[in-house]
Motif scaffolding. Sequence first.
Motif, PDB file in Angstrom:
ATOM      1  N   SER A 136       0.848  -1.195   0.000  1.00 32.68           N
ATOM      2  CA  SER A 136       0.000   0.000   0.000  1.00 32.68           C
ATOM      3  C   SER A 136       0.886   1.248   0.000  1.00 32.68           C
ATOM      4  CB  SER A 136      -0.901  -0.047   1.235  1.00 32.68           C
ATOM      5  OG  SER A 136      -0.876   1.159   1.930  1.00 32.68           O
ATOM      6  N   ILE A 138       0.370   4.183   1.638  1.00 30.11           N
ATOM      7  CA  ILE A 138       0.075   5.176   2.687  1.00 30.11           C
ATOM      8  C   ILE A 138       1.359   5.782   3.258  1.00 30.11           C
ATOM      9  CG2 ILE A 138      -2.145   4.159   3.287  1.00 30.11           C
ATOM     10  CD1 ILE A 138      -0.763   3.045   5.839  1.00 30.11           C
ATOM     11  N   GLN A 142       0.055  11.721   6.121  1.00 31.62           N
ATOM     12  CA  GLN A 142      -1.239  11.977   5.475  1.00 31.62           C
ATOM     13  C   GLN A 142      -2.401  12.178   6.448  1.00 31.62           C
ATOM     14  OE1 GLN A 142      -1.032   8.492   2.820  1.00 31.62           O
ATOM     15  NE2 GLN A 142      -1.250   9.903   1.104  1.00 31.62           N
ATOM     16  N   ARG A 146      -2.911   7.108   9.820  1.00 32.13           N
ATOM     17  CA  ARG A 146      -1.734   6.609   9.097  1.00 32.13           C
ATOM     18  C   ARG A 146      -0.438   6.903   9.859  1.00 32.13           C
ATOM     19  NH1 ARG A 146      -3.757   7.508   2.803  1.00 32.13           N
ATOM     20  NH2 ARG A 146      -5.856   6.790   3.274  1.00 32.13           N
ATOM     21  N   ASN A 163       3.944  -1.314   3.837  1.00 35.65           N
ATOM     22  CA  ASN A 163       3.793   0.125   3.583  1.00 35.65           C
ATOM     23  C   ASN A 163       5.168   0.758   3.322  1.00 35.65           C
ATOM     24  OD1 ASN A 163       0.956  -0.019   4.274  1.00 35.65           O
ATOM     25  ND2 ASN A 163       1.574  -0.058   6.416  1.00 35.65           N
ATOM     26  N   GLU A 222     -10.891   9.078   6.022  1.00 35.22           N
ATOM     27  CA  GLU A 222     -10.376   7.798   5.538  1.00 35.22           C
ATOM     28  C   GLU A 222     -11.504   7.014   4.863  1.00 35.22           C
ATOM     29  OE1 GLU A 222      -7.373   6.395   5.663  1.00 35.22           O
ATOM     30  OE2 GLU A 222      -6.261   7.501   7.187  1.00 35.22           O
ATOM     31  N   HIS A 226      -7.654   1.546   5.316  1.00 36.16           N
ATOM     32  CA  HIS A 226      -6.497   1.562   6.210  1.00 36.16           C
ATOM     33  C   HIS A 226      -6.897   1.814   7.667  1.00 36.16           C
ATOM     34  CE1 HIS A 226      -4.351   1.554   2.467  1.00 36.16           C
ATOM     35  NE2 HIS A 226      -5.006   2.628   2.097  1.00 36.16           N
TER      36      HIS A 226
END
Length: 247
Positions: A136, A138, A142, A146, A163, A222, A226
């Motif tokens: 992913s 992320i 952000q 996260r 990640n 979101e 996630h």
Amino acid sequence: MLSTQQIDTLSKEFESKTPQEIIQWAVDEFLPEIALSSSFQTQSMPLLHMVANIKRSVPVFFIDTGYHLWETLMFREWLASEWKLNVIDLYRDPRWNTFVLHNIRALPFEDPNLCCYLHKVQPMQKALKDLKAWISGIRRDQTAVRAQAKILELQEDGLLKVNPLLNWTKADISQYAKENNLPSHPLLSKGYRSVGCAPCTIAIGADEDERAGRWAGRGKVECGLHTDMFKKKDYEEVKQAFHLEIK
Ligand code: SF4
């Protein structure tokens, strides 16, 4: 199979590795049971570019919610062809079709969590069901959720979430894009710095937070991919969780 302790140790070691080193490890460890997810935004370009350079055959899951801006769909088509990506489009479970079509205009505004669940979370859960790892894009900078993530995260069902960009910042993304002359989503120049579905995305000012244009004014930041929303739930459980009475 890696133990929870090995995953924790590796995750800590990866804090000082480059995204390319982390992706290479994941590909070597899990191919062919690994996939990347991408929304084909401008900020998604570096990860797509890295994965394509390391192993072009890695499947790229794109969630086609049916609510996308046409520019996103066009850009996804063009880039998949240009970079020869192995893109796989994901769609909602057809058992929701009648319900969604009866509520198609109101759903993103009246219940965006349910809408995201049906159009994003469930299709992704299904696509990942038989895989061992999910890459992913992320980043910690952000959102608050996260910011708490780890580079390697073992999900309840045994899937390992990787990640590789977690420690990168917005500036790192821009720098990599510039150095590699990467393309941008066609709406970036119009103020869409984070692009989601049409009903939930607006253009923002240059000084605003990158994700300020997503679900603006709706108290949502979101989509659920996630967060804790990413849990195993079958059709009946989702109906109960969201208090739906669908015959
Ligand atoms: S981003 Fe908006 S339209 Fe897209 S799935 Fe979520 S609530 Fe629905």
